[in-house]
Motif scaffolding. Structure first.
Motif, short mmCIF file in Angstrom:
data_model
loop_
_atom_site.label_atom_id
_atom_site.label_comp_id
_atom_site.label_asym_id
_atom_site.label_seq_id
_atom_site.Cartn_x
_atom_site.Cartn_y
_atom_site.Cartn_z
N ILE A 29 88.12 -31.65 -32.90
CA ILE A 29 87.79 -32.20 -31.95
C ILE A 29 87.96 -33.52 -31.11
CG2 ILE A 29 85.87 -30.76 -32.09
CD1 ILE A 29 84.22 -33.10 -32.82
N THR A 30 88.19 -34.07 -29.90
CA THR A 30 88.73 -35.46 -29.95
C THR A 30 87.31 -36.06 -29.00
OG1 THR A 30 88.68 -34.13 -27.49
CG2 THR A 30 90.58 -34.64 -28.77
N GLU A 31 87.43 -37.71 -29.21
CA GLU A 31 86.78 -38.74 -29.73
C GLU A 31 85.48 -38.18 -28.05
OE1 GLU A 31 88.20 -42.62 -29.50
OE2 GLU A 31 90.04 -41.53 -29.38
N GLY A 32 85.88 -37.68 -27.25
CA GLY A 32 85.12 -37.66 -26.03
C GLY A 32 83.97 -37.22 -25.98
N LEU A 33 84.57 -36.06 -26.79
CA LEU A 33 82.97 -35.00 -27.12
C LEU A 33 81.65 -35.95 -27.40
CD1 LEU A 33 84.11 -31.62 -28.60
CD2 LEU A 33 82.67 -32.42 -26.63
N LEU A 34 82.19 -37.28 -28.68
CA LEU A 34 81.13 -37.99 -29.33
C LEU A 34 79.78 -38.45 -28.21
CD1 LEU A 34 82.86 -38.36 -32.37
CD2 LEU A 34 81.32 -36.33 -31.95
N LEU A 35 81.02 -39.23 -27.03
CA LEU A 35 80.40 -40.10 -26.30
C LEU A 35 78.94 -39.31 -25.76
CD1 LEU A 35 83.00 -41.31 -23.96
CD2 LEU A 35 81.69 -42.82 -25.34
N ASP A 36 78.77 -38.01 -25.35
CA ASP A 36 78.12 -37.56 -24.71
C ASP A 36 76.45 -36.94 -25.47
OD1 ASP A 36 75.98 -36.50 -23.31
OD2 ASP A 36 77.76 -35.01 -22.42
N ALA A 37 75.66 -37.80 -26.09
CA ALA A 37 75.47 -37.33 -27.48
C ALA A 37 74.14 -36.53 -27.40
CB ALA A 37 75.06 -38.63 -27.98
N SER A 38 73.78 -36.09 -26.39
CA SER A 38 73.16 -35.65 -25.26
C SER A 38 73.50 -33.87 -25.40
CB SER A 38 72.01 -35.91 -24.18
OG SER A 38 73.11 -35.83 -23.06
N SER A 39 74.75 -33.90 -25.12
CA SER A 39 74.78 -32.44 -24.90
C SER A 39 74.82 -31.29 -26.07
CB SER A 39 76.40 -32.65 -24.57
OG SER A 39 77.32 -33.41 -25.56
N GLY A 40 74.10 -31.43 -27.24
CA GLY A 40 74.12 -30.31 -28.11
C GLY A 40 75.18 -30.46 -29.22
N VAL A 41 76.04 -31.83 -29.25
CA VAL A 41 77.21 -32.01 -29.71
C VAL A 41 76.88 -32.66 -31.19
CG1 VAL A 41 79.08 -33.53 -30.89
CG2 VAL A 41 78.40 -32.60 -28.02
N THR A 42 75.46 -33.02 -31.36
CA THR A 42 74.84 -33.25 -32.52
C THR A 42 74.78 -32.28 -33.09
OG1 THR A 42 74.13 -35.30 -31.70
CG2 THR A 42 73.27 -34.73 -33.61
N ASP A 43 73.97 -31.25 -32.40
CA ASP A 43 73.37 -30.17 -32.91
C ASP A 43 74.60 -29.13 -34.12
OD1 ASP A 43 71.47 -28.51 -33.19
OD2 ASP A 43 72.04 -27.34 -32.00
N LYS A 44 75.83 -28.93 -32.92
CA LYS A 44 76.92 -28.37 -32.86
C LYS A 44 77.37 -29.01 -34.82
CE LYS A 44 77.70 -24.85 -31.06
NZ LYS A 44 77.92 -25.09 -29.36
N LEU A 45 77.70 -30.42 -34.62
CA LEU A 45 78.40 -30.38 -35.81
C LEU A 45 77.42 -30.60 -36.92
CD1 LEU A 45 79.27 -34.63 -34.26
CD2 LEU A 45 81.42 -32.77 -35.42
N LEU A 46 75.87 -30.51 -36.69
CA LEU A 46 75.02 -29.97 -37.61
C LEU A 46 75.29 -28.76 -38.25
CD1 LEU A 46 71.83 -32.31 -36.99
CD2 LEU A 46 73.32 -32.79 -38.90
N GLN A 47 75.57 -28.17 -37.41
CA GLN A 47 75.69 -26.40 -37.85
C GLN A 47 76.66 -26.54 -38.77
OE1 GLN A 47 75.32 -23.83 -33.91
NE2 GLN A 47 73.82 -25.04 -33.38
N LEU A 48 78.08 -27.12 -38.05
CA LEU A 48 79.37 -27.35 -39.11
C LEU A 48 78.97 -27.27 -40.50
CD1 LEU A 48 81.74 -28.40 -36.34
CD2 LEU A 48 82.22 -26.45 -37.16
#
Ligand code: C2E
Ligand code: MG
Ligand code: MG
Ligand code: MG
Length: 293
Positions: free
Chosen positions: A152-171
């Motif tokens: 994935i690219t860095e840009g995604l991690l800027l937006d911590a509210s977008s469920g990205v944290t959740d996706k990373l935990l699922q992975l």
């Protein structure tokens, strides 16, 4: 008045825009039939362990064999696949192909061989997408989540509210590792390396390109590598084209390299042959550190 408004609205469409819109529409239709007609190919590029010269991993890179236009670069059609939503199906297909080859390469070459797949933000952030489907597919192939890496690219991690944290935990729960692609080109906030569970950092090829002793890109790369290691991440340098770049990266402690020095992305069967040749060379006691495979 209604007639005037209509005419005014129409005037927004200059011929050039119209042509662009028609081209986009045509390309989108082409993409749809490409998926049905089996015109996509997955190419693989080796990711080489710098110290030993061994191919440890591969990155899956999609190609489109267009009947009229020949090989089309993903840089050209991925944006369109994203805006049309087709990226979801395309991404699933790339994953399936990658898993199939990963299973073979883990069996024939190394039990820890990994294939990495790229996920554009739209795919990654897809609502309701968990990794159960992927895991089930991997299980059918006799594989664990460890067989694939998601880039994935860095840009995604800027937006911590977008469920990205959740996706990373699922992975993480699925045992699927994560690589941060094109590192250094985006907003490169170092704080998210600590905040999120990332396994690999891929130094963008714009850094690799300018590597030279005492250069600022050398200093930056060295600092990135030291920092990544302190945080428990492995580092992959993209775009390694020369022996000098390889040697500088190795001296800086970089773990892996990927680039034309080792090999260009190639069709799966060719990658398979390359791996076979390396496995045979190693069995014969060859030293891979001085020569590119
Ligand atoms: P990326 O993930 O950063 O992939 C690395 C790109 O660098 C690839 O371009 C690769 O061919 C190229 N490359 C590798 N070594 C060298 C080198 O030594 N020198 C130079 N100049 N280039 C090198 P490619 O295959 O054209 O892919 C471009 C981008 O398209 C990828 O960048 C990735 O963001 C995207 N992409 C490719 N396949 C997929 C896919 O299946 N799904 C998604 N969502 N995106 C994909
Ligand atoms: Mg990538
Ligand atoms: Mg990259
Ligand atoms: Mg890149």
């Amino acid at each position: 008045a209604a007639k005037n408004a209509g005419r005014n609205r129409f005037s927004y469409f200059t011929p050039a825009l119209q042509v662009a819109a028609i081209n986009r529409m045509r390309m989108t239709n082409d993409l749809r039939s490409a998926l049905k007609g089996g015109q996509f190919r997955v190419y693989f590029q080796p990711i080489v362990h710098l110290r030993t010269g061994k191919i440890h991993k591969a990155e899956a890179l999609i190609r489109w064999e267009h009947p009229q236009r020949g090989l089309v670069s993903p840089l050209e059609f991925i944006p369109l696949a994203e805006s049309s939503g087709l990226i979801i199906e395309i991404g699933e297909w790339v994953f399936m192909e990658s898993a199939r080859w990963a299973s073979r390469w883990r069996r024939d070459h190394h039990p820890e061989f990994q294939v990495s797949v790229n996920q554009s933000p739209l795919e990654f952030q897809r609502e309701g997408k968990g990794y159960e489907g992927w895991l089930a597919h991997l299980r059918e192939l006799g594989l664990s989540g460890q067989a694939v890496v998601v880039e994935i690219t860095e840009g995604l991690l800027l937006d911590a509210s977008s469920g990205v944290t959740d996706k990373l935990l699922q992975l993480r729960d699925a045992g699927i590792q994560v690589a941060l692609d094109d590192f250094g080109t985006g907003y490169s906030s170092l704080s998210y390396l600590k905040k999120f569970d990332i396994d690999y950092l891929k130094i963008d090829r714009s850094f690799t390109r300018n590597l030279a002793p005492e250069s600022s890109d050398m200093a930056l790369s060295e600092a990135i590598i030291v920092m990544a290691h302190k945080l428990g991440l492995r580092v992959i340098a993209e775009g390694v084209e020369t022996h000098e770049q390889r040697d500088l990266l190795l001296a800086a402690g970089c773990d892996y390299g990927q680039g034309y020095l080792f090999a260009r992305p190639v069709p799966a069967a060719q990658f398979d042959a390359m791996l076979m040749a390396q496995t045979r060379a190693l069995a014969a006691g060859a030293d891979l550190t001085s020569t590119a495979p």
